[in-house]
Design a protein around this motif. Structure first.
Motif, mmCIF file in Angstrom:
data_model
loop_
_atom_site.group_PDB
_atom_site.id
_atom_site.type_symbol
_atom_site.label_atom_id
_atom_site.label_comp_id
_atom_site.label_asym_id
_atom_site.label_seq_id
_atom_site.Cartn_x
_atom_site.Cartn_y
_atom_site.Cartn_z
ATOM 1 N N THR A 1 0.837 -1.203 0.000
ATOM 2 C CA THR A 1 0.000 0.000 0.000
ATOM 3 C C THR A 1 0.866 1.244 0.000
ATOM 4 O O THR A 1 0.614 2.207 -0.732
ATOM 5 N N ASP B 1 2.585 1.788 -3.402
ATOM 6 C CA ASP B 1 1.645 2.306 -4.390
ATOM 7 C C ASP B 1 1.418 3.804 -4.227
ATOM 8 O O ASP B 1 1.065 4.485 -5.191
ATOM 9 N N ARG B 2 1.621 4.320 -3.024
ATOM 10 C CA ARG B 2 1.403 5.742 -2.751
ATOM 11 C C ARG B 2 2.693 6.550 -2.725
ATOM 12 O O ARG B 2 2.695 7.715 -2.333
#
Length: 292
Positions: free
Chosen positions: A196, A199-200
């Motif tokens: 996560t 991805d950011r």
């Protein structure tokens, strides 16, 4: 509310607050060792200290170009300075039952060391103008004494789950993150959290804290192993026979965490509760610079 009820509430509140001054004092002392040592984070930003030149990129203004340096070649360059602008750092600290383990009273638990390091790191970051968030608070990164108090309070609480599971869903894009745990539970949640973050565009570190007995496995003869939460128990008459298999499994877990971090552009390290807290804090502080 009756007088007795108020008295009970006050007693409970005082008991809850009792660990806070000690935690804050330890964290302040620990943070001071790095501040006195003059350790800093080398990152690009809007400070006054020169760091490096880099080629002009799309979006750079004409004012940002160093024309004297650019005149020495056919390319144009921007003069970057050491990082001083406010950034955001997310901390996730495992407060599960497993983190309360300690093989010796004088060592303190893994959770105690994690709490002191997390709060000391928060102090250092905020003194550098950075905003800090603790995942357990469920709030965005902030700066200031009130935020430190909130973090302190949250770090004194514990979870009844046997093992912690990081959750990065509330982390801000392009921030920094530090996940602190023994990482002895199911690794899928750790992998999901790092994915996560990746991805950011979030960079950060995985910091594993272990008790020295968890590394050495000094047990012999008849032994009953029980999880700190009491959910799992295993009895053996020859604990020494498990040592090699246990160490192999631990080495595999460390390798997996190291590979996970490397693929995400993160840092990974293992710290033992009988080791130097100052060295651990310095590693955490500098790890936020990214891969070296």
């Amino acid at each position: 509310m009756s007088h007795s009820a108020l008295s009970t509430l006050r007693t409970r509140a005082e008991a809850l607050a009792a660990p806070l001054p000690d935690l804050q004092a330890q964290a302040e002392r620990l943070a001071r060792t790095l501040l006195l040592g003059g350790h800093g984070r080398r990152q690009v930003g809007t400070g006054d200290e020169f760091w490096q030149y880099r080629p002009v990129q799309t979006g750079d203004s004409a004012r940002a170009i160093d024309w004297r340096r650019s005149a020495q070649s056919d390319a144009q360059f921007v003069r970057e300075k050491e990082w001083q602008a406010a950034q955001s750092v997310h901390l996730w600290v495992d407060r599960s039952a497993a983190m309360q383990f300690s093989s010796a009273q004088e060592l303190g638990s893994k959770g105690d060391r994690a709490a002191v390091l997390a709060l000391a790191l928060s102090i250092l970051l905020m003194k550098g103008g950075e905003r800090v968030a603790l995942a357990a608070l469920g709030a965005p990164p902030r700066i200031g004494a009130l935020q430190l108090t909130r973090i302190s309070e949250a770090l004194t609480s514990t979870d009844t789950a046997d093992y912690g599971a990081p959750d990065a869903t509330g982390f801000m894009p392009h921030a920094n993150a530090v996940l602190i745990s023994d990482f002895m539970g199911p690794i899928a949640a750790v992998e999901a959290a790092v994915a996560t973050c990746a991805d950011r565009g979030i960079k950060g570190a995985l910091f594993q804290i272990l008790d020295p007995a968890e590394e050495a496995f000094p047990y012999q003869g008849r032994t009953i192993f029980t999880s700190m939460g009491g959910a799992v128990s295993h009895e053996t008459r020859r604990a020494g026979d498990l040592r090699d298999r246990y160490r192999d499994r631990l080495a595999e877990r460390k390798d997996r965490l190291s590979i996970l971090a490397k693929r995400a552009g993160w840092q990974f390290d293992t710290h033992h509760t009988d080791g130097s807290a100052q060295a651990a804090l310095l590693w955490l502080y500098t790890a936020l610079e990214g891969p070296r």
